[in-house]
Design an enzyme around this catalytic site. Structure first.
Site, short mmCIF file in Angstrom:
data_model
loop_
_atom_site.label_atom_id
_atom_site.label_comp_id
_atom_site.label_asym_id
_atom_site.label_seq_id
_atom_site.Cartn_x
_atom_site.Cartn_y
_atom_site.Cartn_z
N GLN A 77 0.86 -1.19 0.00
CA GLN A 77 0.00 0.00 0.00
C GLN A 77 0.88 1.23 0.00
O GLN A 77 0.40 2.35 -0.12
CB GLN A 77 -0.85 0.05 1.27
N ASP A 117 6.19 4.82 -1.28
CA ASP A 117 7.52 5.40 -1.08
C ASP A 117 8.63 4.76 -1.92
O ASP A 117 9.77 5.25 -1.92
CB ASP A 117 7.91 5.34 0.41
N HIS A 137 -1.35 1.65 -4.37
CA HIS A 137 -1.71 3.07 -4.27
C HIS A 137 -0.77 3.97 -5.06
O HIS A 137 -0.72 5.17 -4.83
CB HIS A 137 -1.76 3.49 -2.79
N CYS A 142 0.95 14.41 -15.87
CA CYS A 142 0.17 15.59 -16.23
C CYS A 142 -1.31 15.25 -16.13
O CYS A 142 -1.73 14.14 -16.43
CB CYS A 142 0.52 16.01 -17.66
N CYS A 147 2.15 21.12 -21.93
CA CYS A 147 0.81 21.68 -22.19
C CYS A 147 0.36 22.70 -21.15
O CYS A 147 -0.70 23.30 -21.30
CB CYS A 147 -0.22 20.55 -22.31
N ASN A 173 2.44 -6.40 13.32
CA ASN A 173 2.06 -4.99 13.46
C ASN A 173 2.22 -4.57 14.92
O ASN A 173 1.95 -5.35 15.83
CB ASN A 173 0.61 -4.78 13.01
#
Ligand code: NAD
Length: 252
Positions: A107, A110, A125, A133, A160, A219
């Site tokens: 997820q 980095d 993600h 752009c 652009c 965790n």
């Protein structure tokens, strides 16, 4: 063996479920916390200081992209320029080299798994090291955006003139379909998914480990899925994962 050590017991239980090529590693912000990147949630997380509604939603970006880019310049860019992978990222690479891993799904945005040498990382993600752009197909990386930001703020496309955006999934946006599907397919083929450093509250990403035959959790804080996991390791990823590498090596 270190008897009566909860981390050791849980890691050995995880190892029992590991088969060659059958371990999906699913990572969240916690695995990068020890590299110096703040998590979103949890103690010391970014959302204690910044309002995600203001800086990280698709609507907020459309209304005023400069809010996101201010956050990027003040918080993200200085961190990204100096961060390095930590022992947990290298342990993931080692597990992959040792042949245990079916897929690495992150997820995180980095790029630290890739910096540690892990291959084929599925980034659910996106990446905050890539930019695109909002109108044409111009894309660039971190070094280039750094230069563009000196000339325009919010940064605009040199081709652009439209505003540039990070190649990340903002809140309110869909995940890249191909990547999510690949992650679900990999999970379905996996004997166990190991969730590392994720609060497991962000969906649909949190469905990924639940698609494997079983899942385990490393965790620091409790997650809503702890009760359904085959084992929970309440320890820093940089301590637990290198130890898992050793335990699995003993089994060879
Ligand atoms: P989260 O911030 O919701 O949760 C992180 C979890 O990691 C917490 O439960 C915390 O207890 C745990 N943790 C903290 N340090 C740890 C350590 N050293 N070892 C083990 N666990 C540790 O993160 P999430 O579940 O990944 O979901 C949040 C979203 O945040 C994701 O969508 C991701 O894109 C984004 N995010 C990414 C980064 C990054 O790229 N590094 C950083 C912040 C947020």
């Amino acid at each position: 063996m270190d008897k009566g050590n909860p981390m050791e017991d849980a890691l050995r239980k995880i190892a029992e479920h590991c088969v060659e090529g059958g371990v999906l590693i699913f990572t969240g912000a916690g695995i990068s916390a020890e590299s110096g990147i703040p998590t979103f949630r949890g103690r010391g997380g970014l959302w204690e200081k910044y309002d995600p509604e203001k800086v990280a939603t698709a609507d907020a970006f459309r209304r005023d992209p400069s809010l996101y880019w201010r956050f990027f310049l003040d918080v993200r860019l200085p961190i990204l320029k100096k961060v390095k992978p930590n022992p947990a990222h290298y342990a993931v690479t080692q597990l992959q080299k040792d042949g245990w891993v079916s897929a690495v799904v992150t997820q995180n945005i980095d790029g630290l798994h890739q910096a540690a040498g892990t291959e084929g990382v599925l980034e659910l993600h996106g990446s905050t090291r890539r930019f695109l752009c909002t109108r044409c197909d111009f894309r660039c990386g971190l070094e280039e955006i750094d230069k563009i930001l000196l000339e325009s703020f919010p940064p605009v496309c040199e081709r652009c003139g439209a505003v540039l955006r990070p190649d990340v999934v903002l809140f309110g946006e869909a995940l890249p379909a191909g990547v999510l599907e690949a992650a679900f397919e990999a999970a379905q083929r996996s004997r166990i998914a190991l969730s590392v450093g994720s609060s497991l509250v962000v969906y649909p990403a949190a469905f990924v480990p639940q698609h494997a035959q079983s899942f385990a959790i490393i965790n620091l804080e409790p997650t809503p899925l702890d009760g359904a996991a085959v084992a929970v390791v309440r320890q820093k990823a940089s301590v637990a994962l290198p130890r898992l590498v050793e335990i699995l090596k003993e089994r060879r």
